[in-house]
Design a protein around this motif. Structure first.
Motif, short mmCIF file in Angstrom:
data_model
loop_
_atom_site.label_atom_id
_atom_site.label_comp_id
_atom_site.label_asym_id
_atom_site.label_seq_id
_atom_site.Cartn_x
_atom_site.Cartn_y
_atom_site.Cartn_z
N GLU A 60 -75.85 -7.85 31.66
CA GLU A 60 -75.46 -7.27 32.95
C GLU A 60 -76.56 -6.29 33.40
O GLU A 60 -76.44 -5.08 33.24
CB GLU A 60 -74.12 -6.54 32.83
CG GLU A 60 -72.97 -7.46 32.47
CD GLU A 60 -71.65 -6.71 32.40
OE1 GLU A 60 -70.84 -6.84 33.34
OE2 GLU A 60 -71.45 -5.99 31.41
N PRO A 61 -77.64 -6.84 33.97
CA PRO A 61 -78.81 -5.99 34.26
C PRO A 61 -78.54 -4.86 35.25
O PRO A 61 -79.07 -3.76 35.06
CB PRO A 61 -79.84 -6.98 34.82
CG PRO A 61 -79.07 -8.20 35.18
CD PRO A 61 -77.89 -8.25 34.29
N ILE A 62 -77.73 -5.07 36.25
CA ILE A 62 -77.46 -4.00 37.22
C ILE A 62 -76.70 -2.86 36.56
O ILE A 62 -77.04 -1.68 36.71
CB ILE A 62 -76.71 -4.53 38.45
CG1 ILE A 62 -77.62 -5.49 39.24
CG2 ILE A 62 -76.26 -3.38 39.35
CD1 ILE A 62 -76.94 -6.17 40.40
N LYS A 63 -75.68 -3.20 35.78
CA LYS A 63 -74.91 -2.16 35.07
C LYS A 63 -75.78 -1.43 34.06
O LYS A 63 -75.65 -0.22 33.86
CB LYS A 63 -73.70 -2.78 34.38
CG LYS A 63 -72.56 -3.13 35.32
CD LYS A 63 -71.35 -3.60 34.55
CE LYS A 63 -70.19 -3.92 35.50
NZ LYS A 63 -69.00 -4.39 34.76
N THR A 64 -76.68 -2.15 33.41
CA THR A 64 -77.59 -1.54 32.44
C THR A 64 -78.50 -0.54 33.14
O THR A 64 -78.68 0.59 32.66
CB THR A 64 -78.43 -2.61 31.73
OG1 THR A 64 -77.56 -3.47 31.00
CG2 THR A 64 -79.44 -1.99 30.78
N MET A 65 -79.11 -0.95 34.26
CA MET A 65 -79.97 -0.04 35.02
C MET A 65 -79.22 1.23 35.40
O MET A 65 -79.70 2.34 35.19
CB MET A 65 -80.49 -0.74 36.28
CG MET A 65 -81.33 0.16 37.18
SD MET A 65 -81.65 -0.52 38.83
CE MET A 65 -80.07 -0.25 39.62
N GLN A 66 -78.04 1.06 35.94
CA GLN A 66 -77.25 2.21 36.39
C GLN A 66 -76.86 3.12 35.23
O GLN A 66 -76.92 4.34 35.33
CB GLN A 66 -76.02 1.72 37.15
CG GLN A 66 -76.37 1.05 38.46
CD GLN A 66 -75.17 0.40 39.13
OE1 GLN A 66 -74.12 0.21 38.51
NE2 GLN A 66 -75.32 0.04 40.40
N ASP A 67 -76.44 2.52 34.11
CA ASP A 67 -76.06 3.30 32.94
C ASP A 67 -77.24 4.12 32.43
O ASP A 67 -77.10 5.33 32.18
CB ASP A 67 -75.55 2.38 31.84
CG ASP A 67 -75.20 3.13 30.56
OD1 ASP A 67 -74.42 4.10 30.64
OD2 ASP A 67 -75.73 2.76 29.49
N TYR A 68 -78.38 3.49 32.30
CA TYR A 68 -79.55 4.19 31.78
C TYR A 68 -79.97 5.33 32.70
O TYR A 68 -80.15 6.47 32.27
CB TYR A 68 -80.72 3.21 31.59
CG TYR A 68 -82.02 3.91 31.33
CD1 TYR A 68 -82.20 4.68 30.18
CD2 TYR A 68 -83.07 3.85 32.25
CE1 TYR A 68 -83.39 5.36 29.95
CE2 TYR A 68 -84.26 4.52 32.03
CZ TYR A 68 -84.41 5.27 30.88
OH TYR A 68 -85.58 5.96 30.66
N LEU A 69 -80.11 5.03 33.98
CA LEU A 69 -80.63 6.03 34.92
C LEU A 69 -79.65 7.18 35.15
O LEU A 69 -80.05 8.33 35.31
CB LEU A 69 -81.00 5.38 36.25
CG LEU A 69 -82.14 4.35 36.19
CD1 LEU A 69 -82.33 3.68 37.54
CD2 LEU A 69 -83.45 4.99 35.72
N LYS A 70 -78.38 6.87 35.13
CA LYS A 70 -77.37 7.89 35.42
C LYS A 70 -77.00 8.72 34.19
O LYS A 70 -76.77 9.93 34.30
CB LYS A 70 -76.12 7.21 35.97
CG LYS A 70 -75.08 8.17 36.50
CD LYS A 70 -73.94 7.42 37.18
CE LYS A 70 -72.92 8.38 37.75
NZ LYS A 70 -71.81 7.65 38.41
N ASN A 71 -76.97 8.09 33.02
CA ASN A 71 -76.41 8.75 31.84
C ASN A 71 -77.42 9.13 30.76
O ASN A 71 -77.07 9.85 29.82
CB ASN A 71 -75.34 7.85 31.21
CG ASN A 71 -74.19 7.59 32.17
OD1 ASN A 71 -73.70 8.50 32.83
ND2 ASN A 71 -73.78 6.33 32.28
N TYR A 72 -78.66 8.68 30.87
CA TYR A 72 -79.63 8.93 29.81
C TYR A 72 -80.87 9.68 30.29
O TYR A 72 -81.79 9.91 29.50
CB TYR A 72 -80.05 7.62 29.14
CG TYR A 72 -78.95 7.05 28.28
CD1 TYR A 72 -78.91 7.26 26.91
CD2 TYR A 72 -77.91 6.31 28.85
CE1 TYR A 72 -77.88 6.76 26.13
CE2 TYR A 72 -76.87 5.81 28.08
CZ TYR A 72 -76.87 6.04 26.72
OH TYR A 72 -75.85 5.54 25.95
N LEU A 73 -80.90 10.05 31.55
CA LEU A 73 -81.99 10.86 32.08
C LEU A 73 -81.39 12.14 32.66
O LEU A 73 -80.24 12.17 33.06
CB LEU A 73 -82.76 10.10 33.17
CG LEU A 73 -83.47 8.82 32.73
CD1 LEU A 73 -84.13 8.16 33.92
CD2 LEU A 73 -84.50 9.09 31.64
#
Length: 197
Positions: A60-73
């Motif tokens: 799920e590339p869109i969910k992955t992008m959002q999770d990383y950018l929102k929750n890990y930065l």
């Protein structure tokens, strides 16, 4: 973006990926990052975010992008104070090495578009810092003289390249680098430095 507005100067995506896959996938992922240079290709605009993340094995590339950018930065909230105070008297221009979709998502997430006259992202224009041509492109694109510009970055290599193009520079020193020019450690310090540059 990274190392200035976002506190993590190198991002966190490679460790993030290794955390999200089984250890038996580590050799494949190492090859994807080191030999196939998929992250670099995405940052250069040769792969879209979806293509890049799918090739790594994310379903799920869109969910992955959002999770990383929102929750890990970590967004430096002091930037908003600094921007509100300064963006009307200075033309803010983003010059960032990033996957184009990631940069656009971060700008939407934190409401940054209102502060920036232009956003120049490596994934959009297929060139990156510290290449000299990206600074020439930026100067031509925003139609100003190099000496009218102040380039703020967390990388000495990028600052050196900007200086060669005739641009004033400031190190945003999140990584305790040694630099002979202007150095700030916060947006409060940057606000003070802007007054005399």
């Amino acid at each position: 973006m990274y190392g200035v507005i976002i506190k993590e100067s190198k991002g966190y995506f490679i460790p993030y990926t290794f955390e999200h896959f089984d250890k038996k996938e580590y050799d494949r992922l190492t090859k994807a990052f080191r030999e196939e240079c998929l992250f670099t290709k995405a940052g250069n605009g040769d792969l879209s975010s979806d293509e890049f993340l799918t090739m790594l094995g994310y379903s799920e590339p869109i969910k992955t992008m959002q999770d990383y950018l929102k929750n890990y930065l970590t967004f430096d909230k002091d930037f908003l104070w600094f921007a509100e105070k300064n963006y009307k008297q200075h033309d803010f221009v983003l010059l960032s090495n990033d996957v184009k979709e990631w940069s656009h998502y971060l700008f939407e997430l934190y409401g940054l578009y209102q502060y920036f006259k232009e956003c120049i992202v490596s994934g959009d224009i297929h060139m990156r810092k510290p290449e000299s041509r990206i600074f020439a492109y930026a100067i031509e694109h925003i139609q100003c003289d190099p000496q009218e510009c102040i380039f703020i970055d967390n990388s000495v290599k990028n600052l050196d390249a900007a200086q060669k193009a005739g641009i004033n520079t400031v190190l945003f020193n999140r990584d305790n680098e040694i630099y002979s020019g202007n150095i700030v450690n916060s947006f409060e310090e940057l606000d003070k430095v802007l007054k005399y540059l």
